[in-house]
Write an enzyme that holds these catalytic residues in place. Structure first.
Site, PDB file in Angstrom:
ATOM      1  N   ARG A  54       0.864  -1.176   0.000  1.00  0.00           N
ATOM      2  CA  ARG A  54       0.000   0.000   0.000  1.00  0.00           C
ATOM      3  C   ARG A  54       0.901   1.225   0.000  1.00  0.00           C
ATOM      4  O   ARG A  54       2.109   1.133   0.143  1.00  0.00           O
ATOM      5  CB  ARG A  54      -0.996   0.006   1.179  1.00  0.00           C
ATOM      6  CG  ARG A  54      -0.684  -0.744   2.409  1.00  0.00           C
ATOM      7  CD  ARG A  54       0.405  -0.144   3.243  1.00  0.00           C
ATOM      8  NE  ARG A  54       0.175   1.257   3.496  1.00  0.00           N
ATOM      9  CZ  ARG A  54       1.132   2.113   3.711  1.00  0.00           C
ATOM     10  NH1 ARG A  54       2.403   1.723   3.704  1.00  0.00           N
ATOM     11  NH2 ARG A  54       0.870   3.383   3.923  1.00  0.00           N
ATOM     12  N   ASP A 240      -2.311  10.541  -1.907  1.00  0.00           N
ATOM     13  CA  ASP A 240      -2.629   9.538  -2.917  1.00  0.00           C
ATOM     14  C   ASP A 240      -3.019  10.176  -4.243  1.00  0.00           C
ATOM     15  O   ASP A 240      -2.844   9.562  -5.291  1.00  0.00           O
ATOM     16  CB  ASP A 240      -3.744   8.624  -2.421  1.00  0.00           C
ATOM     17  CG  ASP A 240      -3.212   7.574  -1.467  1.00  0.00           C
ATOM     18  OD1 ASP A 240      -3.039   6.432  -1.898  1.00  0.00           O
ATOM     19  OD2 ASP A 240      -2.942   7.908  -0.301  1.00  0.00           O
TER      20      ASP A 240
END
EC number: 5.3.1.23
Length: 348
Positions: A54, A240
């Site tokens: 991740r 992100d």
């Protein structure tokens, strides 16, 4: 590279030896340190979706190597490589929708597929390696730029995990923290737990302990009191996806920290490579927000913690408005008090 880069940078989440891909299973940290063999593109997509790996940069790197694995399974005389690999590209693209680095890395790999030339798998591997190596170099550059913004302070606060576990190495926000600690600009780090996956508790605290950087863990609910105490000079987070106006999507809870920081006069820094900036998305309203299973909120470490019959809402990310951000640090430079004009100038 400076000695401090090596002194506080020992962790790697993505390993490629030329023939195989191994991923540090971050779901099992900090209790176990286990690397999983990723034999094919399907396993790579599953690892991204299931959060074995991740962090936006690490997801992009993993996807790039996934394309290499996909190409290697095809015959050398495949007549239309792009047609043959499109289902694999689509499978990887669907694994995590918010992390723009995923789509950026896949676009780079797709560009190589479209070029005429022999031995496509070898050329794809070279491109994946470049993506990986460039990320590490960019992180070290961002570490220097971000640390230079900091006046000496007792500590900083960070959220989620933005270090070597989330990138090709060194880290984005944690790269700044590594650099600042190496220069003695900060004495310690506060990391919040980051529910529901506890990336701060399980990953950031673990990573900093591995590298000998003092870290105290806090519950998210303690962040306001910590800021009010005057011990924190900056909140330093990753991203992100960053929209064209500077609005920033990051792990859920980032927005709340930005609001608290503005109220308490604590400066707020976003650290991300330019591959995270999406100039095709005008503002944060256009950023897709992944919603994950409610079981992640209703349970903890595999055990139910909520009353039976209770529901839950589990967005994985939130959007911090640009007006709450004091600086966006990229490998190309720093944008202070970001807006559309400044972001456009950066990306030219």
């Amino acid at each position: 590279m400076k000695p401090t880069d090596l002194a506080f940078d020992t962790v790697r989440a993505v390993l490629w030896d030329g023939t195989s891909l191994k991923l540090l299973d971050q779901r099992r940290l900090p209790r176990e340190t286990v690397y999983l063999d990723i034999p094919d593109v399907g396993a790579a997509a599953d690892a991204i979706r299931e959060m074995v790996v991740r962090g936006a940069p690490a997801i992009g790197i993993t996807a790039a190597y996934g394309v290499v694995l996909a190409a290697r399974r095809l015959p050398a005389d495949t007549p239309d490589w792009l047609d043959a690999l499109t289902p694999d590209l689509e499978r990887l693209a669907a694994s995590r929708p918010t992390a723009v680095n995923l789509f950026w890395a896949l676009a780079r790999m797709k560009s190589v597929i479209g070029q005429v030339g022999a031995d496509l798998p070898a050329r794809l591997e070279a491109e994946a390696r470049r993506i990986h190596e460039d990320d590490l170099a960019d992180n070290r550059r961002m570490g220097e730029l971000g640390a230079a913004l900091m006046d000496p302070a007792e500590a900083v606060l960070t959220h989620c995990n933005t270090g070597s576990l989330a990138t090709g190495g060194y880290g984005t926000a944690l790269g700044v923290i590594r650099s600042a600690y190496g220069q003695q600009r900060i004495k310690k780090v506060y990391a919040d737990e980051t529910r529901p996956w506890l990336q701060g508790a399980r990953l950031t605290a673990w990573e900093l302990v591995q590298d000998g950087i003092p870290v105290d863990l806090i519950c998210e609910g303690a962040a306001a009191s910590l800021m009010r105490s005057g011990r924190v000079g900056w909140v330093v987070v990753g991203a992100d996806r960053i929209a064209a106006n500077g609005d920033t999507a990051n792990k859920i809870g980032t927005y709340a920290l930005a609001v608290l920081a503005r109220h308490h006069g604590v400066r707020f820094m976003v650290v991300a490579p330019t591959s995270t900036i999406d100039m095709d998305t005008p503002d944060g309203a256009g950023i897709p927000i992944e919603e994950r299973p409610v079981s992640e909120v209703l349970g903890l470490a595999g055990q139910p913690v909520a009353a039976e019959g209770a529901g839950a809402w589990n967005p994985a990310f939130d959007v911090t408005p640009a007006e709450l951000i004091d600086a966006i640090v990229t490998e190309k430079g720093v944008v202070e008090r970001p807006d559309r004009a400044k972001m456009t100038a950066l990306m030219k």
